[in-house]
Scaffold this motif. Structure first.
Motif, mmCIF file in Angstrom:
data_model
loop_
_atom_site.group_PDB
_atom_site.id
_atom_site.type_symbol
_atom_site.label_atom_id
_atom_site.label_comp_id
_atom_site.label_asym_id
_atom_site.label_seq_id
_atom_site.Cartn_x
_atom_site.Cartn_y
_atom_site.Cartn_z
ATOM 1 N N LEU A 247 2.294 1.468 -8.914
ATOM 2 C CA LEU A 247 1.935 1.771 -7.494
ATOM 3 C C LEU A 247 0.420 1.885 -7.268
ATOM 4 C CD1 LEU A 247 3.399 5.275 -5.772
ATOM 5 C CD2 LEU A 247 0.788 4.901 -6.078
ATOM 6 N N TRP A 248 0.111 1.487 -6.077
ATOM 7 C CA TRP A 248 -1.452 1.419 -5.785
ATOM 8 C C TRP A 248 -1.410 1.926 -4.534
ATOM 9 C CZ3 TRP A 248 -4.137 -3.037 -3.069
ATOM 10 C CH2 TRP A 248 -5.500 -2.847 -2.752
ATOM 11 N N ALA A 249 -2.469 2.944 -4.375
ATOM 12 C CA ALA A 249 -2.797 3.299 -3.133
ATOM 13 C C ALA A 249 -4.170 3.532 -2.926
ATOM 14 C CB ALA A 249 -2.265 4.924 -2.855
ATOM 15 N N SER A 250 -4.719 3.040 -1.956
ATOM 16 C CA SER A 250 -6.167 2.744 -1.820
ATOM 17 C C SER A 250 -6.647 3.083 -0.399
ATOM 18 C CB SER A 250 -6.529 1.481 -2.281
ATOM 19 O OG SER A 250 -8.306 1.394 -2.247
ATOM 20 N N GLN A 251 -7.671 3.530 -0.041
ATOM 21 C CA GLN A 251 -8.382 3.739 1.173
ATOM 22 C C GLN A 251 -9.724 3.180 1.260
ATOM 23 O OE1 GLN A 251 -7.867 8.218 1.196
ATOM 24 N NE2 GLN A 251 -6.444 7.951 2.800
ATOM 25 N N VAL A 252 -10.122 2.299 0.217
ATOM 26 C CA VAL A 252 -11.011 1.485 0.393
ATOM 27 C C VAL A 252 -10.953 -0.092 0.114
ATOM 28 C CG1 VAL A 252 -12.435 3.387 -0.853
ATOM 29 C CG2 VAL A 252 -11.268 1.503 -2.297
ATOM 30 N N ALA A 253 -9.637 -0.273 0.759
ATOM 31 C CA ALA A 253 -9.256 -1.732 0.427
ATOM 32 C C ALA A 253 -9.661 -2.634 2.012
ATOM 33 C CB ALA A 253 -7.580 -1.774 0.129
ATOM 34 N N ILE A 254 -10.706 -3.063 1.864
ATOM 35 C CA ILE A 254 -11.207 -3.653 3.126
ATOM 36 C C ILE A 254 -10.336 -4.978 3.412
ATOM 37 C CG2 ILE A 254 -13.140 -5.078 4.109
ATOM 38 C CD1 ILE A 254 -14.931 -3.374 2.236
ATOM 39 N N GLY A 255 -9.901 -5.146 4.781
ATOM 40 C CA GLY A 255 -9.318 -6.017 5.090
ATOM 41 C C GLY A 255 -7.743 -5.449 5.381
ATOM 42 N N GLU A 256 -7.333 -4.346 4.705
ATOM 43 C CA GLU A 256 -6.029 -3.784 4.986
ATOM 44 C C GLU A 256 -6.181 -2.646 5.846
ATOM 45 O OE1 GLU A 256 -3.321 -4.782 3.533
ATOM 46 O OE2 GLU A 256 -4.189 -5.963 1.649
ATOM 47 N N THR A 257 -5.294 -2.753 7.142
ATOM 48 C CA THR A 257 -5.462 -1.567 8.203
ATOM 49 C C THR A 257 -4.407 -0.619 7.487
ATOM 50 O OG1 THR A 257 -3.677 -2.882 9.432
ATOM 51 C CG2 THR A 257 -6.088 -3.067 9.909
ATOM 52 N N ASN A 258 -3.239 -0.920 7.129
ATOM 53 C CA ASN A 258 -2.044 -0.135 6.620
ATOM 54 C C ASN A 258 -1.115 -0.768 5.945
ATOM 55 O OD1 ASN A 258 -1.587 2.620 7.187
ATOM 56 N ND2 ASN A 258 -0.158 2.088 9.050
ATOM 57 N N GLY A 259 -1.536 -1.316 5.109
ATOM 58 C CA GLY A 259 -0.610 -2.518 4.174
ATOM 59 C C GLY A 259 0.562 -1.927 3.426
ATOM 60 N N LEU A 260 1.191 -1.104 3.815
ATOM 61 C CA LEU A 260 2.285 -0.427 3.007
ATOM 62 C C LEU A 260 3.152 -1.511 2.541
ATOM 63 C CD1 LEU A 260 3.775 1.943 1.472
ATOM 64 C CD2 LEU A 260 4.822 2.414 3.850
ATOM 65 N N ARG A 261 3.495 -1.835 1.418
ATOM 66 C CA ARG A 261 4.528 -2.869 1.203
ATOM 67 C C ARG A 261 5.376 -2.492 -0.150
ATOM 68 N NH1 ARG A 261 6.120 -8.044 1.742
ATOM 69 N NH2 ARG A 261 7.302 -8.674 0.038
ATOM 70 N N ILE A 262 6.508 -2.802 -0.039
ATOM 71 C CA ILE A 262 7.419 -2.571 -1.291
ATOM 72 C C ILE A 262 8.229 -3.670 -1.603
ATOM 73 C CG2 ILE A 262 9.384 -1.354 0.066
ATOM 74 C CD1 ILE A 262 9.682 0.542 -2.491
ATOM 75 N N ASP A 263 8.260 -3.761 -3.140
ATOM 76 C CA ASP A 263 9.216 -4.924 -3.657
ATOM 77 C C ASP A 263 9.992 -4.305 -4.646
ATOM 78 O OD1 ASP A 263 8.285 -7.927 -2.613
ATOM 79 O OD2 ASP A 263 6.528 -6.703 -3.091
ATOM 80 N N VAL A 264 11.375 -4.445 -4.673
ATOM 81 C CA VAL A 264 12.330 -3.929 -5.445
ATOM 82 C C VAL A 264 13.336 -5.163 -6.211
ATOM 83 C CG1 VAL A 264 14.286 -2.212 -5.652
ATOM 84 C CG2 VAL A 264 12.683 -1.829 -4.178
ATOM 85 N N HIS A 265 13.075 -5.061 -7.539
ATOM 86 C CA HIS A 265 13.801 -6.328 -8.320
ATOM 87 C C HIS A 265 15.001 -5.587 -9.035
ATOM 88 C CE1 HIS A 265 11.167 -9.741 -7.165
ATOM 89 N NE2 HIS A 265 10.353 -8.522 -6.947
ATOM 90 N N GLY A 266 15.978 -5.903 -8.875
ATOM 91 C CA GLY A 266 17.157 -5.722 -9.583
ATOM 92 C C GLY A 266 17.732 -6.882 -10.419
ATOM 93 N N ASP A 267 18.640 -6.611 -11.143
ATOM 94 C CA ASP A 267 19.353 -7.572 -12.031
ATOM 95 C C ASP A 267 20.275 -8.471 -11.398
ATOM 96 O OD1 ASP A 267 21.614 -6.023 -11.979
ATOM 97 O OD2 ASP A 267 21.695 -5.586 -14.032
ATOM 98 N N LYS A 268 20.585 -8.191 -10.043
ATOM 99 C CA LYS A 268 21.235 -9.034 -9.038
ATOM 100 C C LYS A 268 20.535 -9.700 -7.828
ATOM 101 C CE LYS A 268 25.311 -8.643 -11.244
ATOM 102 N NZ LYS A 268 24.910 -8.563 -12.612
ATOM 103 N N GLY A 269 19.434 -9.079 -7.693
ATOM 104 C CA GLY A 269 18.711 -9.716 -6.665
ATOM 105 C C GLY A 269 17.522 -8.939 -6.240
ATOM 106 N N SER A 270 16.759 -9.029 -5.181
ATOM 107 C CA SER A 270 15.331 -8.253 -4.689
ATOM 108 C C SER A 270 15.425 -8.013 -3.458
ATOM 109 C CB SER A 270 14.276 -9.029 -5.489
ATOM 110 O OG SER A 270 14.089 -10.129 -4.699
ATOM 111 N N LEU A 271 14.537 -6.945 -3.047
ATOM 112 C CA LEU A 271 14.271 -6.803 -1.601
ATOM 113 C C LEU A 271 12.987 -6.659 -1.515
ATOM 114 C CD1 LEU A 271 17.007 -4.257 -0.878
ATOM 115 C CD2 LEU A 271 16.833 -6.463 -0.034
ATOM 116 N N GLY A 272 12.392 -6.949 -0.278
ATOM 117 C CA GLY A 272 10.869 -6.817 -0.076
ATOM 118 C C GLY A 272 10.574 -6.173 1.463
#
Lengths: 374, 374, 374, 374
Positions: A247-272
């Motif tokens: 997990l990374w949360a940052s309010q000092v990440a220049i260039g990112e307006t609101n870059g919430l992103r998640i990736d979930v990897h399982g043993d049968k597939g993944s979602l992003g």
């Protein structure tokens, strides 16, 4: 369907999130705003109420009075609590005591102790309680949750969630930015990036996977000189069932307006998924091809009200939470079970989880990243 | 420019990376392959040499003989070592002893001890020594490094680097996949995802930022039942100067073919690069707009040989390292300093750093993520 | 496999595309460059040959002499013609007369008449003839062609192909840019954007769909004052079988370095590819989900030599054409049929099609966009 | 601010676009829906009105009655006309005659003759008239328009606009799809893809560039057997000032849910926008780098009500048009000029332009693509 009466605590003129809540409630067609304690400044509270067309007698100087008066026949069906964080707890207690249903902004409270006390009060109250983790209202976030639950990616192995923003990359709180002021004031916010956006990231991870994070090892930093709260957090997570996370949360990440992103990897597939392309969901099955699943398109479970290709934005996502609450209120009144979707509305348990995350991260950070139970 | 004579250890028929090295060396126009100990199996070594058109007397059964024979007038100018990891150390020692220049595949060795011994030997040798961290050959990676060095993003605060792959999401090593077999055999590989791709990620972070990682806190997992090496690593990093980092390397990330990606956030701006869009570099200056910088385009320092828009691929990146080595060899012969670019070729120090990373991660993982010096 | 001997006409020092051809040929491991008439300036021709390590007696002052001398035992197996467009025809005639195999840069010639004469000569010659439409060498372009041929998108309905570039958005030809000078000189180039990039776009459309464009309606413009050739073309296309198309080629499209992109829509699905993400192919089946197919990944027919995720760049694509030609040469010598893939090498028919396209577009543009047979 | 009273013609239960209009109007906080003739079927009209909480006496059986009754003190301030296309003209005439302000869905009418008659009537009426080209409500579309007007891309040279959809790739009108039925029925829709999405594309091109298209050369096709209207259009455009354009509108483009995209190239830079990433605008200045401009971010003129990174969706864009209309209504009442932004609301001229485009395209298509004045 009866129109439900909405009240609001906080959200006076100039508070952007109050306006977002009003727009979201209005677009559902289910709520009519009738009362408010819109500011802790009584003059501003009344002016704001006037501007919104509230009856003068339902513009309150304080939420305690509002809670008592509205807890009667003809009173409000729901109160939205959209104050700075430190006022969530007292405002929610007042309405819980009065038996009024609540939709509270996140984080639930400024401190874990407040959250736990609120949970106890909620358990003793007749009020329904929702927490406005807005991302839980996006169709494709619900789609992702449903796909995980249906086993489409198998057993989860790795969860990666990031929420970078740039708006506090410099000392905005020292330049008269009101949002920056209270959100970096520990007395009003509780924590910094942890509470403001870390809780969003943490909730999204648990919401989509259906797992609980059991422990974390965190590094909590303040990069901007003079800042009184954290503005950058990196953490490893462990989930029940053996999944691992970052997990990374940052309010000092220049260039990112609101870059919430998640990736979930399982043993049968993944979602992003990312809020920057909120109407698409990436999916890759084992041994198959990478896919983009469009909102409301072929084979999606969550279709919302608009055809595919008509993008769902932030207000629509928040409106989804209001619709869920409306259905819960109606269902209780009608003595029926709410629709399954309506139960996806985050509740007080999710609110408490957020504060547990904040608390654990602060403790782990203070102890050189020791693995700390959540 | 004189054509340089190239030899190869490993890389016989069927070994894809040997073929990549030969293609890369050839496309530079600076090397002609003349000798090899192409397999530890003498029959296959000779067959492979024959297929490549090598003179029979320069197809060696073993690298020791090759090193001795080629260390003479008319012998090779450079040997590429592209064997499985556990043979890097003995092969490199043989050529260091013989004074032959070396370009060794990464990770430098299978163990940190081997790497340290090799560094000592290299310090005593006349050989030039390069390590094939291929990503250091992409124009836009060099551009990123130059931009950081020029202060375009200010002081680095956060480094995030991920390298997910899917090819070991199941027990490929049990199904006759030769690559999977040796890369998951601790005796031949040293470590799993840590050595194979973690070292790439770690090198990229240090290469672009110009910083050294001083410590890490790692979680090292093996998700596939029966696997003998790690296949998923999550880590927090600390860099000199106070920057913080996150690193994820995984070989069980379904949907990811080769998803190396790095983001570097400083107090004046940020940079982002991924090998999946290797010809672009994302750049956001403080208070400005997000930009996409195209390879060889307006204002880029690294233009390579092709105009903008003609994409540079994996082989071109590897060829860049061969060009760097060629220039170093020529410069030494001519008694001049190599071009500044040529010194960007990763060297034995970078190779050792990789093994330090692997070693620290394994130790930290074994001690519940304790912060461990690198 | 015997190493084949390569000669080159054009491509002397400073000519970027000659260097690209040499790199591509070298990386195949099948060709060794031994001869050249590398410039129409004899001094520069000899200097360039020396720099490339050619034997002095095989550095020719002119291609006529080269063609005669090399058409003997021990002479070259293949000549690459990489001169400005107006010299393609005489150079190719010389080598066709001599019976030497040819790989000619595109457009085949400067004019349609030259192309037709060359086709006649080629029909009477023993030479193999390839045309370097480089994009035909990308794995994912071949994958797209194979998928269309296999019916995966059904009957083609719409083809959209665009090739925007920015490099002539201003009068670069007036500022000493040598590339701009000859490419905007009608005597040397034939046409402007039509010949230089329009032919690429047109070939790609026919190559992937397997269809022939039967007619077009074009608008041919010159936006930069003083320019002597077209720099922007918009056209509608009709294909045999009833498919319709749109084509845009522009050299004044600021922000576009080399934005070749094609979308093919059939009644069962669609495909999309762009050279800017050359290792991916977008695919959407009727009633299904949008997919991204990665190079060399699950279920792809064209795997090249590198694993998925290792990006194939411009030089690799051009190298693919050299490999195809090498296989054709070997097959003829060995009296066998070439591999099916090798026959994907564009030939003189494709070269003539390009000039037919240019000619039809110029005529249609001159007649107010009248539909004109191709 | 006084709440404005909204009426609606069309949009009864099950009509998705009526619900979208109601949600958009509600979220502005400026409108309260009080009256409707929600269906041409009186029973369904009343049921729909009841479900929406309208007073029974303001649920009308037909729009003629509604127009008369509501054109009085206490009547509606605005009527939204969201019927099938063929009813736009009679409904608008009724409300123009009654002096009620109108926001009409696009295309303005089913035929050009109807549009011209409506324009005449509007000129004689006191009503304000808006046309719901929703894309004109996206912040980044307005940003693009403002940037062109400010000269940031110089003189426009090329406009490329595409609007592909997949939903009519098969004969959906034969399977009981109500939307497909009326939209492919020439009596109710006027034209097919031309009217439904071609007008969107055409309006966007004129809106952003500020130019008028003077002529077109179109190819109008029907790919699905038995369909009675066009489902695919390719066209070249000429604009005043010499710019050239390409337009593609298709309802048979599998894989495209709603792929509206526009690129505008000038002699000083270019802009690109797509509704699929509606919160970003691509910008490339001459001699500079490609940029992504985020909604509400550094240096943008149009900031809306939400901070950057909170995506604006389809309903928010439509709400923007309602806000514009509210401001026009208020301004007229208050005797002041509307805000400059409010005048960006598309009006009857834009509606007529749409029908001119449809008419010219049909005529050009019928005459083999002859250039036809718009």
């Amino acid at each position: 369907m009866r129109t439900l009466k909405l009240g609001m605590v906080g959200g006076g003129n100039g508070a952007f999130f109050g306006a977002a809540h009003r727009a979201a409630a209005a677009m559902t067609g289910r709520f009519s705003m009738v009362a408010g304690a819109l500011s802790s400044d009584p003059v501003r509270a009344r002016e704001s109420g006037h501007d919104l067309g509230l009856a003068p007698e339902r513009c309150y100087d304080d939420f305690e009075t509002m809670a008592k008066r509205e807890a009667t026949d003809g009173g409000i069906d729901l109160v939205a609590v959209v104050t700075p964080n430190h006022l969530h707890a007292p405002a929610c207690h007042a309405f819980l005591d009065a038996g009024v249903n609540i939709l509270c902004d996140k984080p639930l409270t400024a401190t874990l102790d407040e959250a736990l006390a609120l949970r106890t009060a909620a358990a003793d109250s007749a009020s329904l309680f929702g927490v406005a983790y807005t991302n839980a209202g996006f169709d494709m976030v619900r789609e992702a949750r449903a796909m995980v639950a249906a086993g489409e990616i198998g057993t989860v192995r790795v969860v990666r969630v990031v929420f970078p923003q740039e708006w506090l990359a410099t000392a905005a709180e020292a330049t008269g930015n009101k949002q920056a002021e209270w959100r970096t004031d520990p007395a009003r916010s509780g924590a910094g990036s942890l509470g403001d956006i870390g809780t969003h990231a943490f909730h999204l991870a648990e919401f989509i996977t259906g797992l609980s994070a059991t422990a974390l090892s965190a590094e909590v930093d303040t990069f901007v000189t003079g800042r009184r709260v954290d503005d950058n957090v990196t953490a490893k997570l462990r989930f029940d069932g053996g999944a691992k996370g970052l997990l990374w949360a940052s309010q000092v990440a220049i260039g990112e307006t609101n870059g919430l992103r998640i990736d979930v990897h399982g043993d049968k597939g993944s979602l992003g998924w990312t809020v920057e392309a909120a109407n698409q969901l990436a999916f890759a099955p084992l041994g198959g091809r990478r896919m983009v699943i469009d909102r409301a398109s072929h084979g999606t479970a969550f279709k919302g009200t608009m055809p595919p290709g008509h993008p769902q934005g932030f207000i629509e996502a928040l409106a989804r939470l209001y619709l869920d609450m409306a259905d819960q209120i109606d269902a209780r009144r009608d003595g029926r079970a709410p629709a399954a979707d309506a139960l996806l509305l985050p509740g007080i348990r999710d609110g408490v989880r957020g504060l547990r995350f904040v608390d654990a991260a602060l403790r782990s950070g203070a102890e050189d990243g020791r693995w700390t139970d959540i």
